[in-house]
Design a protein around this motif. Sequence first.
Motif, mmCIF file in Angstrom:
data_model
loop_
_atom_site.group_PDB
_atom_site.id
_atom_site.type_symbol
_atom_site.label_atom_id
_atom_site.label_comp_id
_atom_site.label_asym_id
_atom_site.label_seq_id
_atom_site.Cartn_x
_atom_site.Cartn_y
_atom_site.Cartn_z
ATOM 1 N N GLY A 34 5.386 -0.531 -1.965
ATOM 2 C CA GLY A 34 4.637 0.094 -0.894
ATOM 3 C C GLY A 34 4.550 1.601 -1.012
ATOM 4 O O GLY A 34 3.753 2.239 -0.310
ATOM 5 N N GLY A 35 5.339 2.163 -1.906
ATOM 6 C CA GLY A 35 5.357 3.601 -2.093
ATOM 7 C C GLY A 35 4.243 4.096 -2.991
ATOM 8 O O GLY A 35 3.378 3.322 -3.447
ATOM 9 N N SER B 253 0.425 2.018 -2.640
ATOM 10 C CA SER B 253 0.770 0.616 -2.341
ATOM 11 C C SER B 253 1.342 -0.076 -3.572
ATOM 12 O O SER B 253 0.923 -1.177 -3.953
ATOM 13 N N LEU B 254 2.291 0.562 -4.184
ATOM 14 C CA LEU B 254 2.845 0.044 -5.429
ATOM 15 C C LEU B 254 3.574 -1.273 -5.222
ATOM 16 O O LEU B 254 4.196 -1.507 -4.172
ATOM 17 N N LYS B 255 3.477 -2.126 -6.236
ATOM 18 C CA LYS B 255 4.092 -3.435 -6.215
ATOM 19 C C LYS B 255 5.070 -3.549 -7.388
ATOM 20 O O LYS B 255 4.910 -2.850 -8.396
ATOM 21 N N THR C 162 8.922 2.382 -12.257
ATOM 22 C CA THR C 162 9.689 1.217 -11.827
ATOM 23 C C THR C 162 9.537 1.061 -10.328
ATOM 24 O O THR C 162 9.834 1.992 -9.578
ATOM 25 N N VAL C 163 9.087 -0.102 -9.909
ATOM 26 C CA VAL C 163 8.875 -0.382 -8.497
ATOM 27 C C VAL C 163 9.829 -1.494 -8.086
ATOM 28 O O VAL C 163 9.781 -2.602 -8.639
ATOM 29 N N SER C 164 10.663 -1.215 -7.136
ATOM 30 C CA SER C 164 11.648 -2.195 -6.681
ATOM 31 C C SER C 164 11.178 -2.842 -5.390
ATOM 32 O O SER C 164 10.490 -2.223 -4.568
ATOM 33 N N SER C 165 11.573 -4.097 -5.229
ATOM 34 C CA SER C 165 11.143 -4.843 -4.030
ATOM 35 C C SER C 165 12.098 -4.606 -2.872
ATOM 36 O O SER C 165 13.170 -4.052 -3.027
#
Length: 121
Positions: A15-16, A84-86, A118-121
């Motif tokens: 979401g970032g 809106s990163l996933k 790197t996108v963390s959930s």
Amino acid sequence: QVQLMEYGGGSVQAGGSLTLTCTTRGIDLDRYQVAWFREALGKEREGVGFIADDGSTSYDGSVKGRFTISRDNAKNTLYLQMNSLKPEDSAMYYCAADMTWYGLGAEYRYWGQGTQVTVSS
């Protein structure tokens, strides 16, 4: 000598947002087609989007509406705004440039070394 250098990657929560920057040397960017690619671990490199010398843009369907490519020819710099990163956006991101238009094909002549996102959930 032509050089492309990406920076601005990092770790962010889902979401970032992040903005990647690609600085270029040795070329007049306004004469070049430029693009962003990404390569996730264990996957093939894929095109994210490109911006032509006339400013027109196109994006892969997986990022359309979330990512924006822009260029500042006066600064010889390319940008990738990512919103809106996933988690599936996690990859090494590369910028590429060529005087020939290749769209989202990987035939670009000049490439940067990449910056990790790197996108963390």
